[in-house]
Scaffold this motif. Sequence first.
Motif, mmCIF file in Angstrom:
data_model
loop_
_atom_site.group_PDB
_atom_site.id
_atom_site.type_symbol
_atom_site.label_atom_id
_atom_site.label_comp_id
_atom_site.label_asym_id
_atom_site.label_seq_id
_atom_site.Cartn_x
_atom_site.Cartn_y
_atom_site.Cartn_z
ATOM 1 N N GLU A 24 7.414 5.793 1.902
ATOM 2 C CA GLU A 24 6.105 6.350 1.515
ATOM 3 C C GLU A 24 5.704 7.473 2.462
ATOM 4 O O GLU A 24 5.279 8.560 2.023
ATOM 5 C CB GLU A 24 5.053 5.239 1.532
ATOM 6 N N GLU A 25 5.863 7.232 3.763
ATOM 7 C CA GLU A 25 5.440 8.219 4.759
ATOM 8 C C GLU A 25 6.343 9.445 4.774
ATOM 9 O O GLU A 25 5.859 10.582 4.832
ATOM 10 C CB GLU A 25 5.423 7.566 6.142
ATOM 11 N N ARG A 26 7.636 9.225 4.736
ATOM 12 C CA ARG A 26 8.594 10.316 4.928
ATOM 13 C C ARG A 26 8.948 11.050 3.641
ATOM 14 O O ARG A 26 9.357 12.213 3.692
ATOM 15 C CB ARG A 26 9.870 9.786 5.572
ATOM 16 N N TRP A 27 8.780 10.386 2.493
ATOM 17 C CA TRP A 27 9.246 10.980 1.248
ATOM 18 C C TRP A 27 8.176 11.045 0.158
ATOM 19 O O TRP A 27 7.870 12.131 -0.338
ATOM 20 C CB TRP A 27 10.477 10.213 0.742
ATOM 21 N N ALA A 83 4.852 10.616 -0.015
ATOM 22 C CA ALA A 83 3.629 11.378 0.243
ATOM 23 C C ALA A 83 3.892 12.884 0.292
ATOM 24 O O ALA A 83 3.196 13.655 -0.390
ATOM 25 C CB ALA A 83 2.971 10.894 1.542
ATOM 26 N N GLN A 138 2.621 15.865 -2.429
ATOM 27 C CA GLN A 138 1.925 17.074 -2.005
ATOM 28 C C GLN A 138 2.672 18.331 -2.465
ATOM 29 O O GLN A 138 2.056 19.305 -2.915
ATOM 30 C CB GLN A 138 1.770 17.073 -0.488
ATOM 31 N N ASP A 163 13.803 13.099 6.384
ATOM 32 C CA ASP A 163 12.572 13.070 5.595
ATOM 33 C C ASP A 163 12.542 14.278 4.674
ATOM 34 O O ASP A 163 13.482 15.084 4.647
ATOM 35 C CB ASP A 163 11.336 13.024 6.494
ATOM 36 N N ALA A 179 7.498 1.222 3.152
ATOM 37 C CA ALA A 179 6.417 1.887 3.882
ATOM 38 C C ALA A 179 6.928 3.161 4.556
ATOM 39 O O ALA A 179 6.224 4.191 4.583
ATOM 40 C CB ALA A 179 5.822 0.935 4.918
ATOM 41 N N VAL A 180 8.136 3.107 5.083
ATOM 42 C CA VAL A 180 8.737 4.289 5.703
ATOM 43 C C VAL A 180 9.019 5.353 4.651
ATOM 44 O O VAL A 180 8.772 6.549 4.866
ATOM 45 C CB VAL A 180 10.024 3.904 6.457
ATOM 46 N N GLU A 236 0.858 -1.188 0.000
ATOM 47 C CA GLU A 236 0.000 0.000 0.000
ATOM 48 C C GLU A 236 0.891 1.235 0.000
ATOM 49 O O GLU A 236 1.309 1.722 1.053
ATOM 50 C CB GLU A 236 -0.924 -0.017 1.227
ATOM 51 N N LEU A 237 1.158 1.740 -1.196
ATOM 52 C CA LEU A 237 2.010 2.911 -1.361
ATOM 53 C C LEU A 237 1.294 3.887 -2.297
ATOM 54 O O LEU A 237 1.689 4.091 -3.446
ATOM 55 C CB LEU A 237 3.374 2.513 -1.952
ATOM 56 N N GLU A 243 8.910 -3.098 4.719
ATOM 57 C CA GLU A 243 8.875 -2.117 5.801
ATOM 58 C C GLU A 243 9.619 -0.851 5.409
ATOM 59 O O GLU A 243 9.173 0.268 5.692
ATOM 60 C CB GLU A 243 9.486 -2.725 7.063
#
Length: 342
Positions: free
Chosen positions: A284-287, A289, A293, A243, A281-282, A26-27, A278
């Motif tokens: 995705e969150e820190r970079w 996404a 934006q 990040d 997933a990190v 899920e990315l 994993e």
Amino acid sequence: MQLSLFIPGLAWPDLHAAAEVARGLELPALSALLGRGELALTPAKFSELTAIAFGLRDIAPARRGAEDAGLAVEGRHWLLAEPGHLRIDRDRAMLADVGIMAIGQREADGLVASLNAHFAEDGLAFYATSPGRWFVSMTEPAGAHFTPLDDVVGEDVNAHLPKGGAGLKWSRFLNELQMLLYTHPINDEREARGEPAINTVWLWGDGEEGQPSSAAQTVLADHPLWQDYARRAGVTVDAAPFDFAALTEVAAGAGRVLVMLDTALAPAQYRDVYGWREALAVLEERWFAPIHQALRAGKLKELNLVCHGDAGFTATLTPGMTWKLWRRPKTLAAVYPADHSV
């Protein structure tokens, strides 16, 4: 800011299994970037992308590294002799680098002393300038082609043995040193403590590489070779940011920024599926996404996302492309070629 983001390990290294390993990830931000950007499959080795990033024809850091370590380089030819651990896995011999091992200087000095005693008649001289960085020098050019370490870690070394006119000679040297290290008392002590044996060295890095250059004004990476090339290119250099938010602070005002994030590299190299998923997933969150934006808000002028490997690819995006909502997101699993012979 124009951001070039090199993420080694983003593409799973085994093409035949890549889609399955990435299935169900899920990315959403990465999928949006891949689906709405200009995506091209660009298979490449880690060393090739490093050379391109710094305007070099070849990666050949041995001589300069030896000089920087205080060794007298004149009149000798040089190779890096990276200590490692060779593990026989089914029908292949897999190389692990010093990153998985704790090596003391006493151990390095003891092993190198034995190598020097064994190879003295062959004109080879080994040096352990630090526990994890060794060199070997010779009176004549090696006469062989060696594969850079970053292209071999986690791979079958049998596919990357020295080639060229003197390739067989250097392969014989490798066999001899592995036999010597395998039976060395220092490795007996390491194995008794439950630590991996230092049972090989990886030879590479000879030749002349020229002067590095960079189109970026700022290079941010943890990789020592990337930091060295950036310094020699005369650009601002620092460690990779935590990040994207930290990047905007560190590189405020910079026009072109090159960032190398290697958090997914080791899990990919060592085929750690859980660790790799994993790590993504990190990222995705820190970079991914916040980058998505920033592009949609026009705060980032351009993104070039690059990864290496047989399924390596490049994705290029500008702010306007993120609003092409008719272009469907593309999952990482869908990027890999359906024809595994590609």
